[in-house]
Design an enzyme around this catalytic site. Sequence first.
Site, PDB file in Angstrom:
ATOM      1  N   HIS A  85      37.300  52.882  33.388  1.00 29.66           N
ATOM      2  CA  HIS A  85      37.818  54.131  33.943  1.00 29.66           C
ATOM      3  C   HIS A  85      37.713  55.292  32.958  1.00 29.66           C
ATOM      4  O   HIS A  85      37.702  56.450  33.372  1.00 29.66           O
ATOM      5  CB  HIS A  85      39.252  53.952  34.470  1.00 29.66           C
ATOM      6  CG  HIS A  85      40.324  53.815  33.434  1.00 29.66           C
ATOM      7  ND1 HIS A  85      40.824  52.589  33.037  1.00 29.66           N
ATOM      8  CD2 HIS A  85      41.017  54.737  32.723  1.00 29.66           C
ATOM      9  CE1 HIS A  85      41.782  52.771  32.148  1.00 29.66           C
ATOM     10  NE2 HIS A  85      41.910  54.069  31.935  1.00 29.66           N
ATOM     11  N   ASP A 227      37.908  45.918  33.240  1.00 27.04           N
ATOM     12  CA  ASP A 227      37.920  47.366  32.996  1.00 27.04           C
ATOM     13  C   ASP A 227      37.321  47.694  31.627  1.00 27.04           C
ATOM     14  O   ASP A 227      38.042  47.947  30.662  1.00 27.04           O
ATOM     15  CB  ASP A 227      39.356  47.887  33.098  1.00 27.04           C
ATOM     16  CG  ASP A 227      39.431  49.391  33.269  1.00 27.04           C
ATOM     17  OD1 ASP A 227      38.421  50.072  33.006  1.00 27.04           O
ATOM     18  OD2 ASP A 227      40.498  49.893  33.655  1.00 27.04           O
ATOM     19  N   SER A 656      44.380  53.860  26.867  1.00 26.11           N
ATOM     20  CA  SER A 656      43.324  53.226  27.638  1.00 26.11           C
ATOM     21  C   SER A 656      42.106  53.006  26.754  1.00 26.11           C
ATOM     22  O   SER A 656      41.603  53.937  26.133  1.00 26.11           O
ATOM     23  CB  SER A 656      42.934  54.094  28.835  1.00 26.11           C
ATOM     24  OG  SER A 656      43.957  54.129  29.782  1.00 26.11           O
TER      25      SER A 656
END
Length: 721
Positions: A85, A227, A656
């Site tokens: 992402h 991810d 992240s």
Amino acid sequence: MKKKLLLPLFAVLCLTQIARADEGMWLMQQLSRKYAQMKERGLKMKEYDLYNPDGTSLKDAVVLFDGGCTGEVVSDRGLVLTNHHCGYSMIQAHSTLEHNYLEDGFWAMNEADELPNKDISVVFIDKIEDVTDYVKKELKSIKDPNSMDYLSPKYLQKLADKRVGKNFSTKNPGLSVEIKAFYGGNLYLMFTKKTYTDVRLVGAPPSNIGKFGADTDNWMWPRHTGDFSIFRIYADKNGNPAPYSPDNVPLRPKKYFNISLGGVQEKDFAMIMGFPGTTHRYFTASEVDEWKSLDNDIRIRMRDIRQGVMLGEMLADPQIKIMYSAKYAGSQNGYKRAIGANWAIKTRGLRETKQAMQDRLIAWGNAQGKPQYAQAISEIDATVSKRADLRRRYLMLEEGIIRGIEFARAPIPTEAEINALKSGDANARRTMISDLRTRYNAFADKDYSAEVDKKIAVAMLTEYIREIPYEKLPAHLQLIRDRFAGNVQAYVDDIFARSIYGSAEQFARFADGSPSAEQLAEDPMILFAASVFGEYRKLYQELRPYDDPILRAQRTYIAGLLEMDGEQDQFPDANLTLRFTYGQVKGYSPRDNVHYGHQTTLTGVMEKEDPDNWEFVVDPKLKDLYQRRDYGRYADANGAMPVAFCATTHTTGGNSGSPVLNADGALIGLNFDRNWEGVGGDIQYLADYQRSIIVDIRYVLLVIDKVGGCQRLIDEMNIVR
């Protein structure tokens, strides 16, 4: 005055006792204070191997990725891992219907195939210095008692530049310095940064792996998302940052991570380094109330409306899905985060925790003859109350129109452009039209659909005018009642029918015909955008007088907490600076008689499979691997294929892509999310509920190897047991 108050802030922190286990987004300088506890938890590394202020350490393999995520260097040729992402917009930018890298994945089989990206950077932190004394000395020269320079990025940047000298960047290619404030302006650190802008896409799994579970699973555990995405840093032949050039070469980094195939067990030590973005640990009770009832409630309501329209259009048209995937994902991420935060405030007593903290400070301050702490809390409470209506209108405008409706950001001609159009100077007119065409094309780019924007606008404006009184609407929006009898659809249709920005054909007719200033002056989309932003600026200016008193009071309030709780560790709120956090690999019990374990496997992916739901479609190659149990060396000791695990580490947005390390400092996973029950950790750590969600590095390697078939990347990494 107690003797400890004469010591520098870090010295005070270093004399304190152990904080609650696993809590904290700690500054790298605080590692010495936490090291003993980390050793007790299982850390086997030397302190200076993790962070060495005078040499190379693992912190030198951690990068700020694209201004809002974290990445880690995993090879001696500048290979960087981050989340899918985090790289999503770059993957999307390279995707077409013919080469849909979002759907199909992308794997560069050699360096020549690695794809350059516009407007992306990675930043290394070369050095961190405590400059508190220097900054406070400079601040003494400011005579205005209400000056906010002590928090001003512009002012602090001037001090940073002054400290290193005018020719610093010239003598040190790619280096820059920045001073940031911590603890509300009670501590200052200077960061020396090295920024690289030639960053190329190397690999990405298909979205049915990298985004598996999509919106339904976002913020949730158990999780089964691969991810990750892969990039490479390029530099000039001397290893210095340089703009993109075919002559650039892969960076030879100072440090990179080893990658472990050893896996994780319950209660194993885990550590994360990264760049957490924003937390509110020092909120008062009234600020918690405001955050819940204004910031979060408005975001939830308005984004739910926008996303409902957007998702319907994406599911109906594959092209729209490509165009709007990144927009939808970005909106939905903040939406679910706000829901989770409000859940924590309501069910976990976060407001009551902050109330108890401030009550304790008031009592302590009064006993010490220091009423300034009670006064600071009263100032915050009063100011929050006074600004409530203005903030509500501001946030409704921001979420409902500025962020929600794309044509609210249509180009507004400048006065100079209008004058050029009025003039008889043919060259000036041509230049003006050319500039406006460039701005229009940037607005109505390949990811913009006027039809989708119209449908979103009708939904958003209907809710907005229902919530905001007529007399407080931006002037142009009053036309919905005055001219269109409350018919929002007719209002939006009229804007698109008559505006030069209504379609590419309408703009071409304007630009290639006989454009006039009068057309622009009467253009309904330009008038709409100007009215909306005029109201936005007006509300911003009206709110500004309330900001400074709160910030000054917060500085005093935090100083009081630091003084009162000298026997407990305190870490500053996150502000996108390099931090570390540590804890254990551990599951949790979110509700009565419910327990979630620490590890998920590929079996869980197959259990979630739903061919009729785009969020849970399983990649065919992955399914084949599962059916044949073809996991190679990436399987765990029981032959299962690990996918993700969770840990008690304290993280937030910005983490992240952060590297997750084992006791030996080897990479065991990539942080990519938090659980629903732990989102409230942005204002108060929830030891029994807060978990970082991490993609297992073994799953990353499996996908690279057996789905992507990109053995060269596996060979490039230093993989250990």
